[in-house]
Design a protein around this motif. Structure first.
Motif, PDB file in Angstrom:
ATOM      1  N   VAL A   1     -19.950  13.795  84.310  1.00 42.63           N
ATOM      2  CA  VAL A   1     -21.117  14.226  83.535  1.00 42.63           C
ATOM      3  C   VAL A   1     -22.309  13.417  84.014  1.00 42.63           C
ATOM      4  O   VAL A   1     -22.208  12.199  84.188  1.00 42.63           O
ATOM      5  CB  VAL A   1     -20.886  14.030  82.021  1.00 42.63           C
ATOM      6  CG1 VAL A   1     -22.188  14.238  81.248  1.00 42.63           C
ATOM      7  CG2 VAL A   1     -19.819  14.994  81.520  1.00 42.63           C
ATOM      8  N   TYR A   2     -23.454  14.111  84.236  1.00 46.61           N
ATOM      9  CA  TYR A   2     -24.630  13.410  84.744  1.00 46.61           C
ATOM     10  C   TYR A   2     -25.871  13.798  83.944  1.00 46.61           C
ATOM     11  O   TYR A   2     -25.890  14.802  83.225  1.00 46.61           O
ATOM     12  CB  TYR A   2     -24.831  13.683  86.235  1.00 46.61           C
ATOM     13  CG  TYR A   2     -25.062  15.131  86.605  1.00 46.61           C
ATOM     14  CD1 TYR A   2     -26.359  15.631  86.781  1.00 46.61           C
ATOM     15  CD2 TYR A   2     -23.999  15.999  86.793  1.00 46.61           C
ATOM     16  CE1 TYR A   2     -26.580  16.951  87.130  1.00 46.61           C
ATOM     17  CE2 TYR A   2     -24.207  17.329  87.141  1.00 46.61           C
ATOM     18  CZ  TYR A   2     -25.496  17.797  87.317  1.00 46.61           C
ATOM     19  OH  TYR A   2     -25.713  19.118  87.655  1.00 46.61           O
ATOM     20  N   LEU A   3     -26.906  12.978  84.068  1.00 49.78           N
ATOM     21  CA  LEU A   3     -28.164  13.148  83.357  1.00 49.78           C
ATOM     22  C   LEU A   3     -29.240  13.448  84.385  1.00 49.78           C
ATOM     23  O   LEU A   3     -29.357  12.746  85.392  1.00 49.78           O
ATOM     24  CB  LEU A   3     -28.487  11.866  82.596  1.00 49.78           C
ATOM     25  CG  LEU A   3     -29.692  11.855  81.651  1.00 49.78           C
ATOM     26  CD1 LEU A   3     -29.445  12.791  80.470  1.00 49.78           C
ATOM     27  CD2 LEU A   3     -29.938  10.429  81.147  1.00 49.78           C
ATOM     28  N   THR A   4     -30.047  14.488  84.149  1.00 46.65           N
ATOM     29  CA  THR A   4     -31.055  14.853  85.140  1.00 46.65           C
ATOM     30  C   THR A   4     -32.280  15.480  84.482  1.00 46.65           C
ATOM     31  O   THR A   4     -32.187  16.074  83.408  1.00 46.65           O
ATOM     32  CB  THR A   4     -30.466  15.842  86.176  1.00 46.65           C
ATOM     33  OG1 THR A   4     -31.456  16.143  87.163  1.00 46.65           O
ATOM     34  CG2 THR A   4     -30.010  17.131  85.507  1.00 46.65           C
ATOM     35  N   ARG A   5     -33.435  15.334  85.159  1.00 44.68           N
ATOM     36  CA  ARG A   5     -34.652  16.052  84.778  1.00 44.68           C
ATOM     37  C   ARG A   5     -35.003  17.087  85.832  1.00 44.68           C
ATOM     38  O   ARG A   5     -36.002  17.796  85.716  1.00 44.68           O
ATOM     39  CB  ARG A   5     -35.835  15.089  84.617  1.00 44.68           C
ATOM     40  CG  ARG A   5     -35.690  14.112  83.477  1.00 44.68           C
ATOM     41  CD  ARG A   5     -36.960  13.272  83.309  1.00 44.68           C
ATOM     42  NE  ARG A   5     -37.965  13.933  82.480  1.00 44.68           N
ATOM     43  CZ  ARG A   5     -39.193  14.260  82.872  1.00 44.68           C
ATOM     44  NH1 ARG A   5     -39.563  14.000  84.108  1.00 44.68           N
ATOM     45  NH2 ARG A   5     -40.033  14.832  82.042  1.00 44.68           N
ATOM     46  N   ALA A   6     -34.207  17.148  86.887  1.00 47.92           N
ATOM     47  CA  ALA A   6     -34.504  18.034  88.011  1.00 47.92           C
ATOM     48  C   ALA A   6     -34.274  19.494  87.635  1.00 47.92           C
ATOM     49  O   ALA A   6     -33.364  19.818  86.859  1.00 47.92           O
ATOM     50  CB  ALA A   6     -33.643  17.658  89.211  1.00 47.92           C
ATOM     51  N   ASN A   7     -35.081  20.374  88.228  1.00 51.98           N
ATOM     52  CA  ASN A   7     -34.916  21.812  88.008  1.00 51.98           C
ATOM     53  C   ASN A   7     -33.978  22.437  89.028  1.00 51.98           C
ATOM     54  O   ASN A   7     -33.469  23.538  88.823  1.00 51.98           O
ATOM     55  CB  ASN A   7     -36.284  22.509  88.070  1.00 51.98           C
ATOM     56  CG  ASN A   7     -37.188  22.093  86.913  1.00 51.98           C
ATOM     57  OD1 ASN A   7     -36.721  21.951  85.788  1.00 51.98           O
ATOM     58  ND2 ASN A   7     -38.471  21.891  87.193  1.00 51.98           N
ATOM     59  N   ASP A   8     -33.772  21.750  90.144  1.00 49.42           N
ATOM     60  CA  ASP A   8     -32.938  22.293  91.216  1.00 49.42           C
ATOM     61  C   ASP A   8     -31.463  22.228  90.829  1.00 49.42           C
ATOM     62  O   ASP A   8     -30.965  21.188  90.376  1.00 49.42           O
ATOM     63  CB  ASP A   8     -33.145  21.503  92.514  1.00 49.42           C
ATOM     64  CG  ASP A   8     -34.565  21.606  93.014  1.00 49.42           C
ATOM     65  OD1 ASP A   8     -35.246  22.594  92.650  1.00 49.42           O
ATOM     66  OD2 ASP A   8     -35.003  20.701  93.746  1.00 49.42           O
ATOM     67  N   LYS A   9     -30.780  23.330  91.023  1.00 52.92           N
ATOM     68  CA  LYS A   9     -29.340  23.366  90.763  1.00 52.92           C
ATOM     69  C   LYS A   9     -28.591  22.669  91.893  1.00 52.92           C
ATOM     70  O   LYS A   9     -29.099  22.558  93.021  1.00 52.92           O
ATOM     71  CB  LYS A   9     -28.852  24.812  90.639  1.00 52.92           C
ATOM     72  CG  LYS A   9     -29.367  25.547  89.419  1.00 52.92           C
ATOM     73  CD  LYS A   9     -28.828  26.966  89.382  1.00 52.92           C
ATOM     74  CE  LYS A   9     -29.313  27.706  88.142  1.00 52.92           C
ATOM     75  NZ  LYS A   9     -28.766  27.149  86.900  1.00 52.92           N
ATOM     76  N   ILE A  10     -27.393  22.216  91.598  1.00 54.60           N
ATOM     77  CA  ILE A  10     -26.553  21.604  92.632  1.00 54.60           C
ATOM     78  C   ILE A  10     -26.040  22.705  93.555  1.00 54.60           C
ATOM     79  O   ILE A  10     -25.531  23.739  93.109  1.00 54.60           O
ATOM     80  CB  ILE A  10     -25.385  20.832  92.005  1.00 54.60           C
ATOM     81  CG1 ILE A  10     -25.888  19.501  91.437  1.00 54.60           C
ATOM     82  CG2 ILE A  10     -24.274  20.579  93.019  1.00 54.60           C
ATOM     83  CD1 ILE A  10     -24.820  18.652  90.818  1.00 54.60           C
TER      84      ILE A  10
END
Length: 853
Positions: A219-228
């Motif tokens: 599980v990770y925390l992100t503010r990015a809009n780009d999907k993995i």
């Protein structure tokens, strides 16, 4: 700073408090659970602070701290402080009197000025709501950190079900609306290939902060809009499976194997160089077989050896071999590529060089034109490998598509529009390109294929069918890695329900402390590891952690910190430790009882280093401990004595085994040790079936002066453990301890024989087992105790006062012996009575030596 916070929290807690169970349904010690929630709260705070520093500044001002990190960490660490001061009654925890004041005293040690608020106010964030808006980031962090460590989580996807519940939904919404952060997951399959790439996936694929590893993902925390991108994961695996990151190493290793084969009959080819072609023929004029110059047991096909390397790397291997050997034995080089190039395309080089004759006739035909044919060989190899490059590996595509999903992931990989050529014999995966030959796979595993094909029966005629078995490139890669990096057997450390990524990266140990309990000091004196004394005196967890070899890696030193013998699985919530490296002993790859017995000597230290995590000892890397409430050690071979009633008693049992292991190793010759250890372990297991504490006094042999000289270093600790593990053990420890002290008062001889010391107890035991016809317990116990006392009185003229002191304790021994006989059979009860007598002798000698003072 994280290292200092971890160490500080370990230092705050006493050992017994640290290893208490924190949860009813999963094996989390208090230290592991508290450190984990503190670590997660700190990570979330740090991410918020990077984007909204003013919010964290207000938090610092509110609590008058120089750095918000310590406040975040310890708010998470103390969120469950009540469990330190509670006892379980009828399935419920009851808080002990004065608990809050005791907790506040602990909190003072954090150095935070308003430390009492950690207990009175901030700890409630895990369960309650926030009042002051300035505290929002701290509330979010502690609340979500606590959610991520819920015992009922068995998968990364479970986290997002809990996140919908009212208890945590508000914190998640605040995290998203106020700060723009989102929680996401990557879910993966469980296999070695994924474990080895897991660190790269977490470090290179996630655009954000990896928070916590579960059994099936992260599980990770992100503010990015780009999907993995799934392609980014594919690229990591592709670089590993097709040449890895160290291409020069791959070229060197493959060329070395080939050159060793070609040079096996170097003297033959040296003669061929000067025109003595007759060396390739038998005395009767018949040509020699290819196997004579290239023995099949030592010479593999070129394409089997280069296997899954990229085409350009395969070419470089061939060019290196040719360059290294063409000047000295050119005919050998040419013959190797003609005869041993490929088992599937064995005519390719012949057709390219237009050679129709068989070996060795074509050597005669080539004559002095060998250099010309070497150049043609090079062109043929360049032609083959320049035309083989393919933009996608369909087998790997299939693996990545089936093995990885995510809550914020896009499948940007091409579709697979061809049918599989075969299916892997080992894992069942479809194989779209050329498969690896079983022979090559088998050789990587040094012939121990039974480890890798558990579904197959033993085959008497394996040679006749092995060529029909297909091995996928992923299984072949795993075999290669296991041969060089991950040789079984293993200790598999599993964390339930998960482990924070920062904590997983940071926990480390000094393997040199696992080998021996004794060290040589500068003055050449031998020093015993103080861990045994410090466990008895309940020193801080930090002190005992460091004495077990534990260390915390600083964040700046963490990058790619995995050592050869320790492999963290960042997508599997575990650590795999290679036993061969940490034991310092020569062991086989298949775990036997002997290897298990050796492994158990280091298990208590490993467990302490990993904060009381459950362990599984196995040759199968996919084994894992079952989920129980308390810390456990499991294996395919399980003993009764490795699990106590709680974490503390289990660790005492394991430390007692390590102590006796050390004594036995010093006592025995190298040839005797294995048999002596097996004898002790078997006896311990029998004793533990009656009462766990009895395994502590089992030595598997009679105690003489030589054995005592080795066990004396641990006698006090063993008697302490005997007392703590069970009620029966407590009775024996007290009674035998008092009797041994009284015997030291009454026996004046400076060098009494063993019989002089324990003869009285043997007389009582003889009577005890001769009076089984007596049905009343009290009568039988009294007769045996009186017999023992009479012998003692007669031998040493003990008066009434001394008799009154010693008799109740002699009687306690026979009362327990009666209970032992009821739980077992006569034969086992007699064996246990012999060990009781031996332990009395050990305690007598220990106190006589003055070591106990």
């Amino acid at each position: 700073m994280y290292r200092e916070l971890l160490m500080k929290s370990m230092d705050i807690l006493k050992f017994t408090d640290a290893i208490k169970s924190a949860k009813k349904t999963s094996p989390q010690t208090f230290i592991f659970h508290s450190v984990s929630v503190g670590t997660l709260a700190l990570a979330i705070c740090e991410e918020i602070g990077k984007v909204f520093p003013d919010d964290m500044k207000r938090l610092q001002d509110l609590y008058n701290v120089d750095d918000f990190r310590s406040l975040c960490y310890f708010s998470g660490f103390f969120h469950d402080w009540m469990k330190l001061y509670s006892v379980e009654e009828e399935g419920r925890f009851k808080i002990q009197p004065n608990a809050m004041n005791n907790a506040k005293e602990l909190a003072k040690q954090t150095g935070i000025q308003k430390s009492e608020l950690l207990i009175e106010h901030l700890a409630t964030y895990a369960e309650g709501h926030v009042v002051n808006r300035d505290e929002i980031p701290l509330w979010i962090s502690v609340k979500i950190a606590d959610m991520l460590m819920i015992s009922d989580i068995t998968s990364v996807t479970d986290v997002f079900e809990f996140a919908k519940s009212g208890n945590y939904r508000d914190a998640i919404k605040e995290l998203e609306d106020s700060y723009g952060f989102h929680l996401h997951y990557i879910k993966s399959s469980d296999r070695l290939f994924v474990l080895l790439a897991s660190e790269d996936i977490v470090n290179k694929v996630i655009n954000g902060r990896a928070l916590i590893s579960y059994k099936d993902g992260v599980v990770y925390l992100t503010r990015a809009n780009d999907k993995i991108s799934l392609k980014s994961i594919y690229n990591i695996f592709y670089s590993r499976i097709h040449g890895g990151t160290d291409i020069n190493k791959d070229i060197s290793e493959a060329s070395k194997r080939i050159e060793e084969c070609i040079k096996l009959k170097e003297e033959v080819w040296t003669n061929v160089n000067v025109g003595k072609y007759e060396v390739l023929y038998n005395k009767d004029g018949k040509p020699k077989q290819v196997n004579v110059v290239f023995p099949s047991k030592k010479c593999n096909y070129f394409e089997d050896i280069v296997g899954l390397l990229e085409p350009n790397v395969k070419l470089n291997v061939a060019l290196k071999v040719i360059s290294d050997l063409k000047d000295d034995i050119p005919y050998a080089v040419l013959a190797y590529f003609l005869e041993k190039f490929s088992s599937k395309d064995d005519e390719y080089i012949r057709k390219a060089l237009n050679i129709k004759d068989k070996f060795p006739k074509y050597i005669n035909s080539i004559g002095n034109n060998v250099d010309l044919y070497i150049n043609k060989l090079i062109e043929a190899l360049k032609s083959r490998y320049s035309s083989m490059s393919s933009p996608w590996d369909n087998t790997l595509l299939s693996f990545v598509k089936k093995s990885f999903t995510g809550s914020d992931m896009v499948d940007d990989l091409p579709s697979i529009n061809v049918s599989p050529k075969n299916y892997c014999t080992v894992c069942g995966m479809p194989i779209y390109e050329d498969s690896v030959r079983f022979k090559e796979y088998n050789e990587l595993l040094k012939g121990k294929t039974e480890i890798w094909i558990p579904r197959e029966r033993g085959l008497a005629e394996i040679d006749s069918i092995r060529d029909s078995w297909a091995i996928c490139p992923i299984c072949n890669y795993e075999a290669k890695e296991m041969k060089s990096e991950m040789l079984p057997p293993y200790i598999i450390v599993s964390f339930y329900p998960a482990i924070p990524i920062d904590l997983l990266r940071s926990l480390s140990f000094d393997s040199s402390k696992l080998y021996s309990d004794f060290t040589k000091e500068d003055n050449k004196k031998t020093r015993l590891n103080p861990i045994y004394n410090d466990v008895m005196t309940d020193k801080s967890f930090k002190q005992i952690y460091e004495e077990a070899g534990g260390d915390i890696i600083r964040r700046e030193d963490v990058t790619n910190s995995s050592s050869k013998n320790v492999k963290p699985d960042y997508l599997g919530s575990k650590i795999v430790i290679g036993l061969k490296d940490v034991l310092g002993e020569r062991i086989s790859t298949r775990l036997t009882k002997n290897e298990l017995n050796m492994s158990l000597s280091i298990v208590p230290f490993i467990s302490i280093v990993y904060l009381g995590a459950p362990l599984f000892i196995s040759s199968n890397i996919y084994d894992f401990p079952l989920v129980t409430r308390n810390f456990t050690v499991m294996s395919d071979i399980n003993y009764n004595w490795v699990k106590g009633d709680d974490n503390y008693s289990t660790l005492l049992l394991l430390l007692s085994y390590r102590a006796k292991y050390s004594a036995l190793k010093n006592y025995s010759t190298k040839n005797e040790f294995e048999n002596n250890l097996n004898s002790m372990v078997n006896e311990m297991d029998l004793y533990a079936s009656v009462d766990k504490s009895l395994s502590i006094i089992s030595t598997g042999m009679a105690v003489d002066d030589k054995f005592f000289s080795n066990i004396k270093f641990f006698a006090r600790f063993l008697n302490f453990s005997l007392e703590k593990v069970s009620k029966m053990g407590e009775s024996f420890s007290r009674s035998l301890g008092i009797i041994s002290s009284i015997l030291n008062e009454v026996i004046k001889d400076k060098n009494p024989s063993k019989h002089d010391v324990i003869g009285f107890l043997r007389d009582g035991i003889d009577i005890f087992f001769k009076t089984t016809i007596i049905k009343e317990k009290e009568d039988r116990v009294n007769i045996a105790a009186s017999t023992a006392l009479n012998t003692l009185q007669t031998k040493y003229s003990i008066g009434d006062e001394m008799s009154k002191r010693i008799y109740p304790h002699i009687r306690d021994i026979f009362s327990n012996l009666y209970e032992i006989e009821e739980k077992s059979d006569r034969s086992l009860a007699i064996s246990i009575s012999n060990s009781i007598v031996n332990w009395l002798y050990v305690l007598f000698l220990y106190k006589k030596s003055g070591e106990s003072s």
